[in-house]
Every structure is written in C-alpha cells, then in structure tokens.
Write a protein that holds these residues in place. Sequence first.
Motif, PDB file in Angstrom:
ATOM      1  N   LYS A 112     132.176 -15.833  49.726  1.00 24.54           N
ATOM      2  CA  LYS A 112     130.952 -16.442  50.252  1.00 24.54           C
ATOM      3  C   LYS A 112     130.993 -16.507  51.778  1.00 24.54           C
ATOM      4  CE  LYS A 112     129.778 -19.058  46.153  1.00 24.54           C
ATOM      5  NZ  LYS A 112     129.659 -20.378  45.530  1.00 24.54           N
ATOM      6  N   PHE A 113     132.170 -16.778  52.339  1.00 26.79           N
ATOM      7  CA  PHE A 113     132.337 -16.756  53.791  1.00 26.79           C
ATOM      8  C   PHE A 113     132.081 -15.358  54.329  1.00 26.79           C
ATOM      9  CE2 PHE A 113     135.330 -15.897  57.306  1.00 26.79           C
ATOM     10  CZ  PHE A 113     134.829 -16.782  58.255  1.00 26.79           C
ATOM     11  N   ASP A 114     132.598 -14.349  53.635  1.00 28.59           N
ATOM     12  CA  ASP A 114     132.395 -12.951  54.047  1.00 28.59           C
ATOM     13  C   ASP A 114     130.922 -12.568  54.027  1.00 28.59           C
ATOM     14  OD1 ASP A 114     135.100 -12.763  54.303  1.00 28.59           O
ATOM     15  OD2 ASP A 114     135.412 -11.514  52.522  1.00 28.59           O
ATOM     16  N   MET A 115     130.156 -13.187  53.106  1.00 26.36           N
ATOM     17  CA  MET A 115     128.737 -12.891  53.001  1.00 26.36           C
ATOM     18  C   MET A 115     128.019 -13.239  54.302  1.00 26.36           C
ATOM     19  SD  MET A 115     126.046 -14.196  50.129  1.00 26.36           S
ATOM     20  CE  MET A 115     125.627 -15.771  50.835  1.00 26.36           C
ATOM     21  N   PHE A 116     128.544 -14.168  55.057  1.00 26.97           N
ATOM     22  CA  PHE A 116     127.936 -14.552  56.326  1.00 26.97           C
ATOM     23  C   PHE A 116     128.619 -13.896  57.524  1.00 26.97           C
ATOM     24  CE2 PHE A 116     126.847 -18.054  53.487  1.00 26.97           C
ATOM     25  CZ  PHE A 116     125.481 -18.105  53.687  1.00 26.97           C
ATOM     26  N   PRO A 120     127.705  -9.840  58.184  1.00 26.69           N
ATOM     27  CA  PRO A 120     126.386  -9.626  58.809  1.00 26.69           C
ATOM     28  C   PRO A 120     126.306 -10.197  60.221  1.00 26.69           C
ATOM     29  CG  PRO A 120     126.095 -10.332  56.552  1.00 26.69           C
ATOM     30  CD  PRO A 120     127.556 -10.464  56.862  1.00 26.69           C
ATOM     31  N   ILE A 121     126.959 -11.330  60.452  1.00 31.19           N
ATOM     32  CA  ILE A 121     126.964 -11.898  61.802  1.00 31.19           C
ATOM     33  C   ILE A 121     127.635 -10.954  62.777  1.00 31.19           C
ATOM     34  CG2 ILE A 121     128.007 -13.733  63.200  1.00 31.19           C
ATOM     35  CD1 ILE A 121     127.336 -15.658  60.899  1.00 31.19           C
ATOM     36  N   MET A 122     128.694 -10.254  62.317  1.00 33.87           N
ATOM     37  CA  MET A 122     129.357  -9.297  63.191  1.00 33.87           C
ATOM     38  C   MET A 122     128.390  -8.199  63.627  1.00 33.87           C
ATOM     39  SD  MET A 122     131.825  -6.116  62.972  1.00 33.87           S
ATOM     40  CE  MET A 122     130.913  -5.608  61.622  1.00 33.87           C
ATOM     41  N   PHE A 123     127.598  -7.686  62.701  1.00 32.49           N
ATOM     42  CA  PHE A 123     126.630  -6.646  63.064  1.00 32.49           C
ATOM     43  C   PHE A 123     125.570  -7.183  64.018  1.00 32.49           C
ATOM     44  CE2 PHE A 123     128.196  -4.468  59.225  1.00 32.49           C
ATOM     45  CZ  PHE A 123     128.459  -3.231  59.787  1.00 32.49           C
ATOM     46  N   LEU A 124     125.154  -8.422  63.795  1.00 30.39           N
ATOM     47  CA  LEU A 124     124.158  -9.013  64.690  1.00 30.39           C
ATOM     48  C   LEU A 124     124.741  -9.252  66.084  1.00 30.39           C
ATOM     49  CD1 LEU A 124     122.446 -11.513  62.243  1.00 30.39           C
ATOM     50  CD2 LEU A 124     121.574  -9.315  63.047  1.00 30.39           C
ATOM     51  N   LEU A 125     126.006  -9.665  66.170  1.00 25.27           N
ATOM     52  CA  LEU A 125     126.636  -9.871  67.475  1.00 25.27           C
ATOM     53  C   LEU A 125     126.792  -8.557  68.231  1.00 25.27           C
ATOM     54  CD1 LEU A 125     129.417 -12.515  66.691  1.00 25.27           C
ATOM     55  CD2 LEU A 125     127.322 -12.850  68.019  1.00 25.27           C
ATOM     56  N   MET A 138     121.318  -3.404  59.990  1.00 28.58           N
ATOM     57  CA  MET A 138     122.530  -3.448  59.164  1.00 28.58           C
ATOM     58  C   MET A 138     122.915  -4.877  58.825  1.00 28.58           C
ATOM     59  SD  MET A 138     124.087  -0.705  58.119  1.00 28.58           S
ATOM     60  CE  MET A 138     125.782  -1.178  57.985  1.00 28.58           C
ATOM     61  N   GLY A 139     122.888  -5.761  59.799  1.00 29.96           N
ATOM     62  CA  GLY A 139     123.260  -7.149  59.570  1.00 29.96           C
ATOM     63  C   GLY A 139     122.343  -7.836  58.591  1.00 29.96           C
ATOM     64  N   VAL A 140     121.055  -7.696  58.795  1.00 24.31           N
ATOM     65  CA  VAL A 140     120.083  -8.335  57.903  1.00 24.31           C
ATOM     66  C   VAL A 140     120.158  -7.714  56.505  1.00 24.31           C
ATOM     67  CG1 VAL A 140     117.621  -8.699  57.510  1.00 24.31           C
ATOM     68  CG2 VAL A 140     118.576  -9.021  59.795  1.00 24.31           C
ATOM     69  N   SER A 141     120.235  -6.392  56.427  1.00 23.60           N
ATOM     70  CA  SER A 141     120.308  -5.714  55.128  1.00 23.60           C
ATOM     71  C   SER A 141     121.573  -6.103  54.380  1.00 23.60           C
ATOM     72  CB  SER A 141     120.277  -4.202  55.304  1.00 23.60           C
ATOM     73  OG  SER A 141     119.102  -3.802  55.939  1.00 23.60           O
ATOM     74  N   LEU A 142     122.697  -6.147  55.077  1.00 23.80           N
ATOM     75  CA  LEU A 142     123.951  -6.511  54.436  1.00 23.80           C
ATOM     76  C   LEU A 142     123.880  -7.929  53.875  1.00 23.80           C
ATOM     77  CD1 LEU A 142     126.847  -5.695  53.754  1.00 23.80           C
ATOM     78  CD2 LEU A 142     127.525  -6.571  55.992  1.00 23.80           C
ATOM     79  N   PHE A 143     123.311  -8.847  54.644  1.00 22.05           N
ATOM     80  CA  PHE A 143     123.180 -10.213  54.150  1.00 22.05           C
ATOM     81  C   PHE A 143     122.292 -10.264  52.911  1.00 22.05           C
ATOM     82  CE2 PHE A 143     120.889 -14.238  53.924  1.00 22.05           C
ATOM     83  CZ  PHE A 143     121.963 -15.093  53.740  1.00 22.05           C
ATOM     84  N   ILE A 179     123.436  -9.860  45.300  1.00 21.93           N
ATOM     85  CA  ILE A 179     124.577  -9.666  44.398  1.00 21.93           C
ATOM     86  C   ILE A 179     125.158 -11.017  43.984  1.00 21.93           C
ATOM     87  CG2 ILE A 179     126.946  -8.799  44.281  1.00 21.93           C
ATOM     88  CD1 ILE A 179     125.987  -6.419  45.992  1.00 21.93           C
ATOM     89  N   LEU A 180     125.257 -11.943  44.928  1.00 19.26           N
ATOM     90  CA  LEU A 180     125.774 -13.280  44.617  1.00 19.26           C
ATOM     91  C   LEU A 180     124.893 -13.981  43.588  1.00 19.26           C
ATOM     92  CD1 LEU A 180     127.761 -15.634  45.238  1.00 19.26           C
ATOM     93  CD2 LEU A 180     126.094 -16.367  46.948  1.00 19.26           C
ATOM     94  N   VAL A 181     123.582 -13.921  43.758  1.00 15.60           N
ATOM     95  CA  VAL A 181     122.655 -14.542  42.812  1.00 15.60           C
ATOM     96  C   VAL A 181     122.798 -13.897  41.436  1.00 15.60           C
ATOM     97  CG1 VAL A 181     120.207 -14.834  42.253  1.00 15.60           C
ATOM     98  CG2 VAL A 181     121.033 -15.309  44.569  1.00 15.60           C
ATOM     99  N   TYR A 182     122.920 -12.584  41.402  1.00 14.50           N
ATOM    100  CA  TYR A 182     123.078 -11.875  40.134  1.00 14.50           C
ATOM    101  C   TYR A 182     124.374 -12.276  39.430  1.00 14.50           C
ATOM    102  CZ  TYR A 182     123.899  -8.116  36.806  1.00 14.50           C
ATOM    103  OH  TYR A 182     124.172  -7.406  35.683  1.00 14.50           O
ATOM    104  N   ILE A 183     125.460 -12.350  40.178  1.00 14.15           N
ATOM    105  CA  ILE A 183     126.758 -12.708  39.592  1.00 14.15           C
ATOM    106  C   ILE A 183     126.731 -14.145  39.069  1.00 14.15           C
ATOM    107  CG2 ILE A 183     129.182 -13.174  40.142  1.00 14.15           C
ATOM    108  CD1 ILE A 183     129.080 -10.696  41.957  1.00 14.15           C
ATOM    109  N   GLN A 184     126.146 -15.049  39.834  1.00 14.15           N
ATOM    110  CA  GLN A 184     126.072 -16.441  39.382  1.00 14.15           C
ATOM    111  C   GLN A 184     125.184 -16.565  38.136  1.00 14.15           C
ATOM    112  OE1 GLN A 184     124.910 -18.574  42.934  1.00 14.15           O
ATOM    113  NE2 GLN A 184     127.050 -18.983  43.482  1.00 14.15           N
TER     114      GLN A 184
END
Length: 143
Positions: free
Chosen positions: A29-33, A36-41, A121-126, A132-137
């Motif tokens: 879940k941390f990686d999920m943020f 994408p933040i890396m691409f935005l930075l 890329m950042g927005v799409s990745l997020f 995927i997270l919603v689907y898995i849950q």
Amino acid sequence: MGLSRLVWFVFGQKIHLLEEKFGVEKILKFDMFIFPIMFLLVSLPIHYYIIGFMFVIFVGYFWSRNQMINNHFLNNFAIDPKYKATILSVKNQIQVIFVILTTFLIGFVMKDSYQKGHVVMGVSLFLILFAILVYIQASAEKL
C-alpha cells in the motif's frame, strides 16, 4: 546503475525489518503511493542530478523489496512447491507485458514532453494500482 545496486544491497540487508514491523500488505500500500509520487517529482523542473539521485534511491528500493514480495507470495500462495517456478514465471511474464504496453503507450506522450509523460505515468500508475487494490480486496472478501 551501479549506485542503485548499492542502494539495493543496503536496503536488501534490512528489508526483513520492514516486513516484520509493517507486513507485506502495508508495504505494498505504501508502494502504491511512493512510486507514482516518484514519477510526479521527476516531472518537476529540478536539477537533473537530483532526478538521477531520486531514481537511484527508488530503483534500489524497488529491487530490494521485490525479493521480499516474491518470497511472501511463494511462501503464502504456492500450495505445491513444484509450482513455485511457474508462479515466478507467470509473474515475470505479466510484468514484461505490462512494461511493454506502458512503454508503447507512454511513448506517444513523451514525444511531446518528458514532463507531461512523467505526470501521465504517475497518475496512471496510481489509478492502475488503486484499481488492482480494490479488486484484490473485493476478491478477498468473497473468500
């Protein structure tokens, strides 16, 4: 490239502490943020040495946590040990297909501007990771 291997080595030595303290689910879940933040930075107009340093840190972190995630899935989801290689092979094939499609599609945006491409890329990745997270849950609740 060599510096990211050094970061990989350093993080890899201590990644089990993160797994013990937080668990793989919270790390994902941390990686999920963070990714994408890396691409935005990277899309910000900052000095290219800082961008290179950020890539070194994030690529090193990616590879160090990748082994932890592989071990987690093999230990918790591989019912029969003889299918472990198959699970890793399928995982890598899905990863390669995702990289090929992403590279092809983002090329159309990057031809105009690298900054716009990294924002997309950042927005799409997020959005993809969130879906995927919603689907898995939702799938986990059905079990």
